[in-house]
Design a protein around this motif. Structure first.
Motif, PDB file in Angstrom:
ATOM      1  N   GLY A  81      66.489  64.562  41.478  1.00  0.00           N
ATOM      2  CA  GLY A  81      67.339  65.341  42.242  1.00  0.00           C
ATOM      3  C   GLY A  81      67.933  64.676  43.496  1.00  0.00           C
ATOM      4  N   ALA A  82      67.525  63.293  43.626  1.00  0.00           N
ATOM      5  CA  ALA A  82      68.060  62.331  44.626  1.00  0.00           C
ATOM      6  C   ALA A  82      69.534  62.115  44.494  1.00  0.00           C
ATOM      7  N   ARG A  83      70.160  62.078  45.647  1.00  0.00           N
ATOM      8  CA  ARG A  83      71.567  61.525  45.382  1.00  0.00           C
ATOM      9  C   ARG A  83      72.012  60.156  45.909  1.00  0.00           C
ATOM     10  N   SER A  84      70.667  59.224  46.123  1.00  0.00           N
ATOM     11  CA  SER A  84      71.059  57.837  46.314  1.00  0.00           C
ATOM     12  C   SER A  84      69.329  57.162  46.252  1.00  0.00           C
ATOM     13  N   LEU A  85      69.483  56.043  45.928  1.00  0.00           N
ATOM     14  CA  LEU A  85      68.247  55.012  45.859  1.00  0.00           C
ATOM     15  C   LEU A  85      67.338  55.420  47.057  1.00  0.00           C
ATOM     16  N   GLU A  86      68.142  55.205  47.997  1.00  0.00           N
ATOM     17  CA  GLU A  86      67.546  55.535  49.459  1.00  0.00           C
ATOM     18  C   GLU A  86      66.575  56.743  49.412  1.00  0.00           C
ATOM     19  N   GLU A  87      67.358  57.710  49.071  1.00  0.00           N
ATOM     20  CA  GLU A  87      66.655  59.056  49.141  1.00  0.00           C
ATOM     21  C   GLU A  87      65.585  59.409  48.133  1.00  0.00           C
ATOM     22  N   CYS A  88      65.787  58.397  46.997  1.00  0.00           N
ATOM     23  CA  CYS A  88      65.106  58.826  45.815  1.00  0.00           C
ATOM     24  C   CYS A  88      63.659  58.214  46.162  1.00  0.00           C
ATOM     25  N   LEU A  89      63.576  56.970  46.891  1.00  0.00           N
ATOM     26  CA  LEU A  89      62.342  56.156  47.213  1.00  0.00           C
ATOM     27  C   LEU A  89      61.822  56.890  48.521  1.00  0.00           C
ATOM     28  N   LEU A  90      62.620  57.585  49.373  1.00  0.00           N
ATOM     29  CA  LEU A  90      62.015  58.428  50.629  1.00  0.00           C
ATOM     30  C   LEU A  90      61.277  59.675  49.949  1.00  0.00           C
ATOM     31  N   ILE A  91      62.004  60.406  49.146  1.00  0.00           N
ATOM     32  CA  ILE A  91      60.942  61.583  48.526  1.00  0.00           C
ATOM     33  C   ILE A  91      59.751  61.261  47.887  1.00  0.00           C
ATOM     34  N   GLN A  92      59.782  60.204  47.336  1.00  0.00           N
ATOM     35  CA  GLN A  92      58.355  59.552  46.567  1.00  0.00           C
ATOM     36  C   GLN A  92      57.577  59.214  47.534  1.00  0.00           C
ATOM     37  N   LEU A  93      57.970  58.688  48.720  1.00  0.00           N
ATOM     38  CA  LEU A  93      56.976  57.986  49.728  1.00  0.00           C
ATOM     39  C   LEU A  93      56.428  59.254  50.485  1.00  0.00           C
ATOM     40  N   ARG A  94      57.123  60.384  50.754  1.00  0.00           N
ATOM     41  CA  ARG A  94      56.877  61.425  51.512  1.00  0.00           C
ATOM     42  C   ARG A  94      55.857  62.331  50.717  1.00  0.00           C
ATOM     43  N   ARG A  95      55.742  62.158  49.398  1.00  0.00           N
ATOM     44  CA  ARG A  95      54.665  62.791  48.658  1.00  0.00           C
ATOM     45  C   ARG A  95      53.318  62.121  48.758  1.00  0.00           C
ATOM     46  N   LYS A  96      53.269  60.911  49.312  1.00  0.00           N
ATOM     47  CA  LYS A  96      52.100  60.145  49.054  1.00  0.00           C
ATOM     48  C   LYS A  96      51.164  60.555  50.322  1.00  0.00           C
ATOM     49  N   GLU A  97      49.952  59.937  50.209  1.00  0.00           N
ATOM     50  CA  GLU A  97      49.062  60.031  51.306  1.00  0.00           C
ATOM     51  C   GLU A  97      49.545  59.147  52.786  1.00  0.00           C
ATOM     52  N   PRO A  98      49.758  59.583  53.719  1.00  0.00           N
ATOM     53  CA  PRO A  98      50.485  59.008  54.928  1.00  0.00           C
ATOM     54  C   PRO A  98      49.429  57.907  55.293  1.00  0.00           C
ATOM     55  N   THR A  99      49.423  57.008  54.829  1.00  0.00           N
ATOM     56  CA  THR A  99      48.732  55.638  55.275  1.00  0.00           C
ATOM     57  C   THR A  99      49.588  54.983  56.046  1.00  0.00           C
ATOM     58  N   PRO A 100      49.128  54.022  56.905  1.00  0.00           N
ATOM     59  CA  PRO A 100      50.047  53.120  57.920  1.00  0.00           C
ATOM     60  C   PRO A 100      51.051  52.570  57.044  1.00  0.00           C
ATOM     61  N   SER A 101      50.671  51.831  55.986  1.00  0.00           N
ATOM     62  CA  SER A 101      51.683  51.284  55.008  1.00  0.00           C
ATOM     63  C   SER A 101      52.794  52.047  54.799  1.00  0.00           C
ATOM     64  N   VAL A 102      52.545  53.173  54.289  1.00  0.00           N
ATOM     65  CA  VAL A 102      53.452  54.481  53.852  1.00  0.00           C
ATOM     66  C   VAL A 102      54.291  54.820  54.921  1.00  0.00           C
ATOM     67  N   GLU A 103      53.660  55.057  56.154  1.00  0.00           N
ATOM     68  CA  GLU A 103      54.600  55.341  57.253  1.00  0.00           C
ATOM     69  C   GLU A 103      55.640  54.194  57.695  1.00  0.00           C
ATOM     70  N   GLN A 104      55.058  53.139  57.556  1.00  0.00           N
ATOM     71  CA  GLN A 104      55.850  52.041  58.045  1.00  0.00           C
ATOM     72  C   GLN A 104      56.949  51.955  56.955  1.00  0.00           C
ATOM     73  N   ALA A 105      56.679  51.964  55.503  1.00  0.00           N
ATOM     74  CA  ALA A 105      57.603  51.864  54.357  1.00  0.00           C
ATOM     75  C   ALA A 105      58.697  52.957  54.600  1.00  0.00           C
ATOM     76  N   ILE A 106      58.380  53.976  55.090  1.00  0.00           N
ATOM     77  CA  ILE A 106      59.318  55.304  55.314  1.00  0.00           C
ATOM     78  C   ILE A 106      60.298  54.862  56.665  1.00  0.00           C
ATOM     79  N   SER A 107      59.757  54.340  57.585  1.00  0.00           N
ATOM     80  CA  SER A 107      60.418  53.890  58.689  1.00  0.00           C
ATOM     81  C   SER A 107      61.328  52.909  58.424  1.00  0.00           C
TER      82      SER A 107
END
Length: 485
Positions: free
Chosen positions: A190-216
């Motif tokens: 349901g994402a409208r762009s690659l950026e949004e698609c990747l962010l949706i997946q990252l936000r559903r992962k456990e918020p480790t430092p690497s994941v938080e940095q990837a989101i940023s």
């Protein structure tokens, strides 16, 4: 003023039979089986089954020396005895269990399951939605493509809801429903762009430092990330190389096409049926034609006997004459089709034999560097056939080798001269280029200029633009996009 004059013109026209033969030659095994089934259904004078004990291998050997010429048989010249089988024993009584696997009737299986859209709709049933929200959600799910994306703007969706569903809403409401759709599985749908698609997946992962940095990184520097400007990412996000490497590692684990991960659809799985098989037996190459390309056909005994009965009849009515004309036409068509099948077998075997002989060094070793430059005319000249005939065989047929199943046309390539003035295949150069790129230092990937110099040092003097062309054909990105931290 009108003038009359004679003009002599030499032209060549193909007969309908020749056109049909060319079409038969072009068909791969599965399509040929369908064509054969169709002919058996349409012509009652043609039957499948054993007719004689002649060896196809002997016919192929003779065909390799020179293709036989087949004359069209006129209806009045049909010799009924030629169509009669010497074997009076019913075919089913002679069958045993030791038949080839090629003789089995194989059908492409259908995968059971539900469609991707229905899979998403079933998940929506667990959400609490009022009537308007449900209509919007259903419309949004229907707008998701096979990759898992919604490629349309919210304003366009709002207009379509008004015109097609009589739902008059605003963008805010649509975005609220879209958030619920984006919580469905697989993650990122349901994402409208690659950026949004990747962010949706990252936000559903456990918020480790690497994941938080990837989101940023994706939220603030997606353009730098996509262009692999690592130095700018290090400075902008105040990271060291190890932290940046871990963050990018989290992003690289994500699925850029979430729709492609759904495997419950009811699509037909495509199967490739090899038309030929090449094996190495006692140090020699051995070629065989798929048995499904060599069906046993014969002319119907019943139709032949009907014609014989007419010839022995004393009184011949108009109805009988019409009937015998029909029988003769069907017998003639059956005889031609049998001859065409035999000629198809010969043409396929002769052409593939010539290709195998030409590329013998490759088929003995499997090393693509041993592929010789080969164009259609090379094979056509060897077998004394037209280039178009070789093209029909090469473009649609597969061969099973000890190194995998390949499309025959993949063995054809143009020639490039090396420093010694010898012709080498472009496939050989591409293979070396692929190897050089695979072994490069990914922190400092090689530019096209450097790749051209390396190939020149290896004895292949080709221009930088040619290297770029081969690199694109191999699906290798430019140096900047091959860079890794």
């Amino acid at each position: 003023m009108l003038k009359q004059h004679l003009q002599f013109k030499l032209s060549q026209k193909l007969s309908p039979q020749q056109i049909q033969l060319m079409k038969l030659i072009q068909l791969p095994t599965q399509a040929f089986e369908q064509r054969l089934k169709q002919e058996l259904e349409e012509n009652p004078a043609l039957e499948s089954g054993k007719e004689d004990s002649g060896s196809l291998e002997d016919e192929y050997a003779e065909a390799y020396d020179g293709a036989e010429e087949h004359e069209r048989i006129e209806a009045d010249d049909i010799n009924i005895d030629e169509y009669l089988s010497d074997d009076e024993v019913p075919d089913y009584l002679t069958r045993t269990s030791n038949y080839s696997q090629d003789d089995e009737e194989k059908q492409v299986p259908y995968a059971s399951g539900i469609s991707f859209t229905q899979y998403l709709m079933n998940q929506l049933n667990t959400e609490y939605l009022d009537d308007e929200q449900w209509t919007i959600a259903e419309f949004l799910v229907g707008s998701i493509d096979e990759s898992g994306y919604i490629r349309r703007s919210i304003s366009d969706i709002m207009d379509d809801l008004a015109f097609t569903q009589s739902v008059f809403t605003d963008e805010k409401t649509i975005l609220e429903v879209l958030e619920k759709v984006q919580q469905l599985d697989p993650p990122g749908v349901g994402a409208r762009s690659l950026e949004e698609c990747l962010l949706i997946q990252l936000r559903r992962k456990e918020p480790t430092p690497s994941v938080e940095q990837a989101i940023s990184i994706l939220e603030k520097s997606f353009d730098h990330f996509s262009k692999k400007h690592f130095q700018k990412l290090l400075q902008r996000h105040d990271l060291n190389e190890e932290e940046l490497k871990d963050a990018i590692g989290e992003i690289e684990k994500l699925n850029p096409k979430p729709g492609g991960s759904y495997s419950g659809g009811n699509k037909i799985v495509e199967h490739v049926v090899p038309d030929f098989s090449i094996r190495i037996v006692d140090g020699e190459l051995e070629l065989s034609l798929n048995g499904r390309n060599a069906p046993e056909l014969h002319v119907s005994r019943e139709y032949s006997q009907m014609l014989a009965g007419y010839k022995n009849a004393k009184d011949k009515s108009k109805e009988q004459k019409d009937a015998v004309l029909f029988i003769k036409q069907k017998l003639d068509a059956a005889k031609w089709f049998i001859d065409a099948i035999r000629q198809r077998q010969q043409t396929l075997f002769v052409t593939m034999s010539a290709i195998m002989d030409y590329q013998q060094e490759y088929f003995m070793t499997g090393d693509e560097r041993n592929l010789k430059p080969m164009i259609l005319k090379d094979i056509a000249d060897r077998i004394n056939m037209d280039v178009s005939t070789v093209s029909r065989v090469a473009n649609s047929k597969y061969v099973d080798t000890p190194y995998g199943t390949r499309l025959i046309k993949d063995y054809f390539s143009e020639a490039v001269k090396n420093e010694q003035g010898e012709d080498v295949s472009t496939k050989e150069i591409k293979k070396i280029l692929e190897t050089v790129v695979a072994e490069e230092n990914k922190k400092k990937p090689l530019t096209d200029d450097r790749l051209a110099k390396i190939l020149k040092d290896k004895g292949y003097p080709i221009a930088r633009r040619t290297v770029a062309k081969y690199r694109e054909q191999l699906g290798i990105p430019v140096a900047r996009l091959r860079k890794e931290i």
